[in-house]
Design a protein around this motif. Sequence first.
Motif, PDB file in Angstrom:
ATOM      1  N   LEU A  94       0.830  -1.200   0.000  1.00 19.45           N
ATOM      2  CA  LEU A  94       0.000   0.000   0.000  1.00 19.45           C
ATOM      3  C   LEU A  94       0.865   1.250   0.000  1.00 19.45           C
ATOM      4  O   LEU A  94       0.625   2.179  -0.786  1.00 19.45           O
ATOM      5  CB  LEU A  94      -0.913  -0.005   1.224  1.00 19.45           C
ATOM      6  CG  LEU A  94      -1.668   1.304   1.510  1.00 19.45           C
ATOM      7  CD1 LEU A  94      -2.615   1.644   0.365  1.00 19.45           C
ATOM      8  CD2 LEU A  94      -2.422   1.209   2.829  1.00 19.45           C
ATOM      9  N   TYR A  95       1.875   1.289   0.865  1.00 18.43           N
ATOM     10  CA  TYR A  95       2.664   2.506   1.004  1.00 18.43           C
ATOM     11  C   TYR A  95       3.515   2.763  -0.243  1.00 18.43           C
ATOM     12  O   TYR A  95       3.786   3.916  -0.576  1.00 18.43           O
ATOM     13  CB  TYR A  95       3.530   2.422   2.264  1.00 18.43           C
ATOM     14  CG  TYR A  95       2.709   2.037   3.484  1.00 18.43           C
ATOM     15  CD1 TYR A  95       1.390   2.474   3.619  1.00 18.43           C
ATOM     16  CD2 TYR A  95       3.220   1.222   4.480  1.00 18.43           C
ATOM     17  CE1 TYR A  95       0.609   2.111   4.704  1.00 18.43           C
ATOM     18  CE2 TYR A  95       2.457   0.851   5.575  1.00 18.43           C
ATOM     19  CZ  TYR A  95       1.149   1.291   5.684  1.00 18.43           C
ATOM     20  OH  TYR A  95       0.379   0.925   6.744  1.00 18.43           O
ATOM     21  N   ASN A  96       3.897   1.698  -0.937  1.00 17.56           N
ATOM     22  CA  ASN A  96       4.583   1.859  -2.213  1.00 17.56           C
ATOM     23  C   ASN A  96       3.630   2.470  -3.239  1.00 17.56           C
ATOM     24  O   ASN A  96       4.001   3.387  -3.984  1.00 17.56           O
ATOM     25  CB  ASN A  96       5.122   0.510  -2.689  1.00 17.56           C
ATOM     26  CG  ASN A  96       5.799   0.583  -4.037  1.00 17.56           C
ATOM     27  OD1 ASN A  96       5.142   0.518  -5.069  1.00 17.56           O
ATOM     28  ND2 ASN A  96       7.113   0.714  -4.039  1.00 17.56           N
ATOM     29  N   ARG A  97       2.401   1.962  -3.273  1.00 20.48           N
ATOM     30  CA  ARG A  97       1.408   2.494  -4.222  1.00 20.48           C
ATOM     31  C   ARG A  97       1.063   3.951  -3.915  1.00 20.48           C
ATOM     32  O   ARG A  97       0.776   4.731  -4.825  1.00 20.48           O
ATOM     33  CB  ARG A  97       0.145   1.613  -4.174  1.00 20.48           C
ATOM     34  CG  ARG A  97      -1.016   2.141  -4.996  1.00 20.48           C
ATOM     35  CD  ARG A  97      -2.050   1.076  -5.263  1.00 20.48           C
ATOM     36  NE  ARG A  97      -2.577   0.473  -4.066  1.00 20.48           N
ATOM     37  CZ  ARG A  97      -3.559   0.994  -3.326  1.00 20.48           C
ATOM     38  NH1 ARG A  97      -4.097   2.162  -3.668  1.00 20.48           N
ATOM     39  NH2 ARG A  97      -3.999   0.365  -2.258  1.00 20.48           N
ATOM     40  N   MET A  98       1.101   4.312  -2.621  1.00 23.38           N
ATOM     41  CA  MET A  98       0.789   5.684  -2.220  1.00 23.38           C
ATOM     42  C   MET A  98       1.962   6.637  -2.455  1.00 23.38           C
ATOM     43  O   MET A  98       1.831   7.852  -2.275  1.00 23.38           O
ATOM     44  CB  MET A  98       0.395   5.719  -0.739  1.00 23.38           C
ATOM     45  CG  MET A  98      -0.918   5.023  -0.433  1.00 23.38           C
ATOM     46  SD  MET A  98      -1.289   4.964   1.359  1.00 23.38           S
ATOM     47  CE  MET A  98      -1.770   6.675   1.642  1.00 23.38           C
ATOM     48  N   GLY A  99       3.110   6.097  -2.850  1.00 23.90           N
ATOM     49  CA  GLY A  99       4.275   6.927  -3.096  1.00 23.90           C
ATOM     50  C   GLY A  99       5.026   7.304  -1.831  1.00 23.90           C
ATOM     51  O   GLY A  99       5.796   8.271  -1.829  1.00 23.90           O
ATOM     52  N   LEU A 100       4.836   6.516  -0.761  1.00 21.91           N
ATOM     53  CA  LEU A 100       5.490   6.818   0.513  1.00 21.91           C
ATOM     54  C   LEU A 100       6.811   6.072   0.678  1.00 21.91           C
ATOM     55  O   LEU A 100       7.605   6.410   1.556  1.00 21.91           O
ATOM     56  CB  LEU A 100       4.556   6.469   1.677  1.00 21.91           C
ATOM     57  CG  LEU A 100       3.196   7.183   1.669  1.00 21.91           C
ATOM     58  CD1 LEU A 100       2.346   6.716   2.844  1.00 21.91           C
ATOM     59  CD2 LEU A 100       3.385   8.695   1.720  1.00 21.91           C
ATOM     60  N   THR A 101       7.041   5.032  -0.117  1.00 17.72           N
ATOM     61  CA  THR A 101       8.285   4.284  -0.084  1.00 17.72           C
ATOM     62  C   THR A 101       8.581   3.734  -1.473  1.00 17.72           C
ATOM     63  O   THR A 101       7.660   3.486  -2.259  1.00 17.72           O
ATOM     64  CB  THR A 101       8.228   3.120   0.937  1.00 17.72           C
ATOM     65  OG1 THR A 101       9.477   2.422   0.939  1.00 17.72           O
ATOM     66  CG2 THR A 101       7.115   2.132   0.585  1.00 17.72           C
ATOM     67  N   THR A 102       9.859   3.549  -1.737  1.00 18.38           N
ATOM     68  CA  THR A 102      10.254   2.959  -3.020  1.00 18.38           C
ATOM     69  C   THR A 102      10.458   1.455  -2.886  1.00 18.38           C
ATOM     70  O   THR A 102      10.664   0.775  -3.890  1.00 18.38           O
ATOM     71  CB  THR A 102      11.560   3.596  -3.518  1.00 18.38           C
ATOM     72  OG1 THR A 102      12.591   3.410  -2.526  1.00 18.38           O
ATOM     73  CG2 THR A 102      11.377   5.083  -3.780  1.00 18.38           C
ATOM     74  N   GLN A 103      10.412   0.951  -1.670  1.00 18.80           N
ATOM     75  CA  GLN A 103      10.653  -0.480  -1.466  1.00 18.80           C
ATOM     76  C   GLN A 103       9.476  -1.310  -1.967  1.00 18.80           C
ATOM     77  O   GLN A 103       8.319  -0.965  -1.742  1.00 18.80           O
ATOM     78  CB  GLN A 103      10.917  -0.774   0.011  1.00 18.80           C
ATOM     79  CG  GLN A 103      12.265  -0.278   0.487  1.00 18.80           C
ATOM     80  CD  GLN A 103      12.720  -0.984   1.759  1.00 18.80           C
ATOM     81  OE1 GLN A 103      12.174  -2.002   2.157  1.00 18.80           O
ATOM     82  NE2 GLN A 103      13.742  -0.424   2.387  1.00 18.80           N
ATOM     83  N   VAL A 104       9.809  -2.408  -2.627  1.00 24.39           N
ATOM     84  CA  VAL A 104       8.800  -3.338  -3.128  1.00 24.39           C
ATOM     85  C   VAL A 104       8.799  -4.560  -2.199  1.00 24.39           C
ATOM     86  O   VAL A 104       9.830  -5.199  -2.008  1.00 24.39           O
ATOM     87  CB  VAL A 104       9.112  -3.781  -4.571  1.00 24.39           C
ATOM     88  CG1 VAL A 104       8.061  -4.772  -5.059  1.00 24.39           C
ATOM     89  CG2 VAL A 104       9.184  -2.562  -5.488  1.00 24.39           C
ATOM     90  N   PRO A 105       7.665  -4.872  -1.591  1.00 27.95           N
ATOM     91  CA  PRO A 105       7.639  -5.939  -0.588  1.00 27.95           C
ATOM     92  C   PRO A 105       7.733  -7.335  -1.191  1.00 27.95           C
ATOM     93  O   PRO A 105       7.334  -7.562  -2.332  1.00 27.95           O
ATOM     94  CB  PRO A 105       6.281  -5.736   0.083  1.00 27.95           C
ATOM     95  CG  PRO A 105       5.430  -5.151  -0.996  1.00 27.95           C
ATOM     96  CD  PRO A 105       6.355  -4.256  -1.784  1.00 27.95           C
ATOM     97  N   LYS A 106       8.271  -8.254  -0.388  1.00 34.59           N
ATOM     98  CA  LYS A 106       8.294  -9.661  -0.787  1.00 34.59           C
ATOM     99  C   LYS A 106       6.962 -10.328  -0.447  1.00 34.59           C
ATOM    100  O   LYS A 106       6.567 -11.314  -1.074  1.00 34.59           O
ATOM    101  CB  LYS A 106       9.431 -10.385  -0.075  1.00 34.59           C
ATOM    102  CG  LYS A 106      10.820  -9.892  -0.454  1.00 34.59           C
ATOM    103  CD  LYS A 106      11.888 -10.653   0.308  1.00 34.59           C
ATOM    104  CE  LYS A 106      13.276 -10.150  -0.061  1.00 34.59           C
ATOM    105  NZ  LYS A 106      14.338 -10.863   0.702  1.00 34.59           N
TER     106      LYS A 106
END
Length: 241
Positions: A94-106
């Motif tokens: 979610l936070y990646n989609r919101m632009g809050l982090t660049t990390q992509v979760p496993k």
Amino acid sequence: MSTAKRIKEKVSSFDEGTTFKYDQLGIDNSEYGAATKAIERLISKGVVKRISKGLFYKPKKSLFGDLKPNEKQLLKPYMYEGDNRIAYITGLSLYNRMGLTTQVPKNITLACNKKRINTEIDNLNIKSVKSYVDPNTENILFLEILDAIKDFKKIPDLDIDNAIGQLQERIHDLSTTDRNKLITYALQYPPRVRALLGALLTDQEFSSAFPKLKNSLNPLSSYKFGSLGSSLSTAQNWNIV
């Protein structure tokens, strides 16, 4: 009409790439034995494929063979009971989609109140956390904002100025009615969430934040979010340090 024939017709009505479980086939508990045999026959004919125990999909045909369902379809059986939404994606995805982090979760994390999920499907690891509010189709947007506020300090490689701006933009775009819904849902979240939401709202001069949120907080408590002063001038008014 026989159970097998009804299941065949039901599967035929699904779009290609659709995932499904037995409870989406419109059968009674007494029909599960016949349903299992009917699904096995459809699998043997290539009409249906199995992803994992009790989870199937209708393959999408292409020049290169059958295509697997996309991530949205793989997650759908865990996010809905029938037509009712019971879970939503939270955490790093979610936070990646919101632009809050660049990390992509496993892993994919689902917030859900009704059941615990810990499974792996098609190399996709899925786990669940308990949601603070019962999710439904109408409130997901609000819960996503509140989850981001809740996990604000834990989001990796967070740019505070950018994150504050992103959250303010989402809140600003809400109607007055929806903003009040956001505040109401926030009352079911921890105090630190209510405090930061209050600061975000009052920074944009939405005075409706004061009564409900202020009265829900202990005036002697403080909430640690790090140095937000330069990004959010109203932080200190909500005892955010």
